[in-house]
Design an enzyme around this catalytic site. Structure first.
Site, mmCIF file in Angstrom:
data_model
loop_
_atom_site.group_PDB
_atom_site.id
_atom_site.type_symbol
_atom_site.label_atom_id
_atom_site.label_comp_id
_atom_site.label_asym_id
_atom_site.label_seq_id
_atom_site.Cartn_x
_atom_site.Cartn_y
_atom_site.Cartn_z
ATOM 1 N N HIS A 242 66.089 -21.352 59.469
ATOM 2 C CA HIS A 242 67.086 -20.488 58.828
ATOM 3 C C HIS A 242 66.493 -19.733 57.628
ATOM 4 C CE1 HIS A 242 70.045 -22.927 61.007
ATOM 5 N NE2 HIS A 242 69.493 -24.007 60.496
ATOM 6 N N ASP A 243 66.030 -20.505 56.650
ATOM 7 C CA ASP A 243 65.696 -19.912 55.347
ATOM 8 C C ASP A 243 64.464 -19.005 55.365
ATOM 9 O OD1 ASP A 243 67.900 -21.269 54.429
ATOM 10 O OD2 ASP A 243 66.754 -22.927 53.560
#
Ligand code: BDR
Ligand code: CA
Length: 313
Positions: A242-243
């Site tokens: 995600h990040d």
């Protein structure tokens, strides 16, 4: 071109860790002014330790780490040890850091940096619950003018990952998220519907491991662990990154496509708290407050990642 001035607000977590390493590796493109930590994946004492571990692993002790909020604005803290292990970075095999966090508190650091900055000159990259960011702007809303944009990981257009309705970062502190989406600052939003395409499959992790560096070993250790719900949930093995999408967007915006939308955050509903209500079709005729990313060229992203991480040695 001068490097982009960024502050990464984070709760590492393996995907935060990779995002930080990518940002620190690309120092000609990104000037990381500091890492501010927040409670999320694990308690803030541990996310602070993990941020310091990344700075040491990347051999970038010049990047200061500031400890931030230890709990959400109103709700009880929820953490995610069941995914990331008891210290949040299980498998990384890293020692405790020698470095210490700097004074002041993360929120005060944000305020000082923004006060001193020219208008629209700082990019904020929140990778965890938005508590620190909301607290800073609640104190001095006028500082929103100093922000070029906020590129954040949070929310979902489709199903959530912590409840059917909600993504973890927004679920943990929905009130903070509601404040941030109401700031009037340009926001780029990476929700689960986008980041679930950025899967660190065994083959992609092996390309990083092949670097043979200390950084590569730590990343391999974190990302080669089995993931609860693994193949059944995502169709392929591995952890969703995600990040790192947030940092990759700053470096390679051509790999991402999205749409300007209005995003509201549910703060009250019993079953829906933390839901990001994304008006994808513009049905409510409200002015857009976020650019919501939908598509990611994940293959190119994972081809470029090892090239970047190689710069850390
Ligand atoms: C988000 O929650 C955290 O567990 C990850 O680090 C990511 O920021 C995904 O829902
Ligand atoms: Ca995170």
């Amino acid at each position: 071109m001068a490097p982009l001035k960024v502050i990464i607000d984070t709760d590492p977590g393996p995907d935060d860790a990779l995002a930080i390493l990518l940002a620190l590796a690309e120092r000609e493109r990104l000037e990381v002014l500091g890492l501010t930590t927040v409670a999320g994946n694990v308690a803030v004492d541990l996310t602070t330790i993990n941020a310091l571990r990344m700075v040491e692993l990347a051999k970038r002790p010049d990047v200061p780490v500031f400890r931030g909020a230890s709990r959400p604005l109103l709700r009880k803290l929820v953490t995610a040890e069941f995914i990331n292990g008891p210290d949040g970075l299980e498998g990384a095999g890293l020692p405790l850091p020698q470095l210490e966090p700097q004074a002041p508190h993360a929120v005060e650091f944000l305020l000082r940096m923004l006060r001193a900055a020219p208008d629209r000159s700082i990019t904020l990259c929140p990778l965890g619950p938005l508590t620190n960011i909301a607290l800073a702007f609640a104190q001095e809303p006028g500082l929103a003018a100093k922000v070029e944009r906020i590129v954040l990981m949070g929310g979902a257009r489709d199903l959530g990952n912590v409840t059917p309705a909600a993504e973890f970062n927004v679920f943990v502190d929905p009130h903070a998220a509601a404040i941030v989406f109401g700031l009037g600052v340009p926001i780029v939003m990476f929700g689960l519907h986008a980041t679930h395409h950025a899967m660190a499959t065994p083959e992609r992790v092996a390309r990083i491991a092949a670097l043979g560096t200390g950084v590569a070993r730590a990343v391999d250790g974190m990302l080669s662990r089995p993931r609860p719900g693994g193949v059944a949930r995502f169709g392929v093995p591995g952890h969703p990154m995600h990040d790192p999408c947030v940092v990759a967007f700053l470096l390679w915006p051509e790999l991402f496509q999205g749409r300007d939308c209005h995003v509201a955050v549910e703060t009250a509903g019993e079953a829906t708290v933390g839901r990001t209500v994304i008006d994808w079709w513009g049905q409510k005729m409200l002015a857009p407050n976020a650019h919501v990313i939908e598509r990611i060229d994940a293959e190119t992203l994972f081809n470029r990642l090892p090239q970047s991480l190689a710069k850390l040695g």
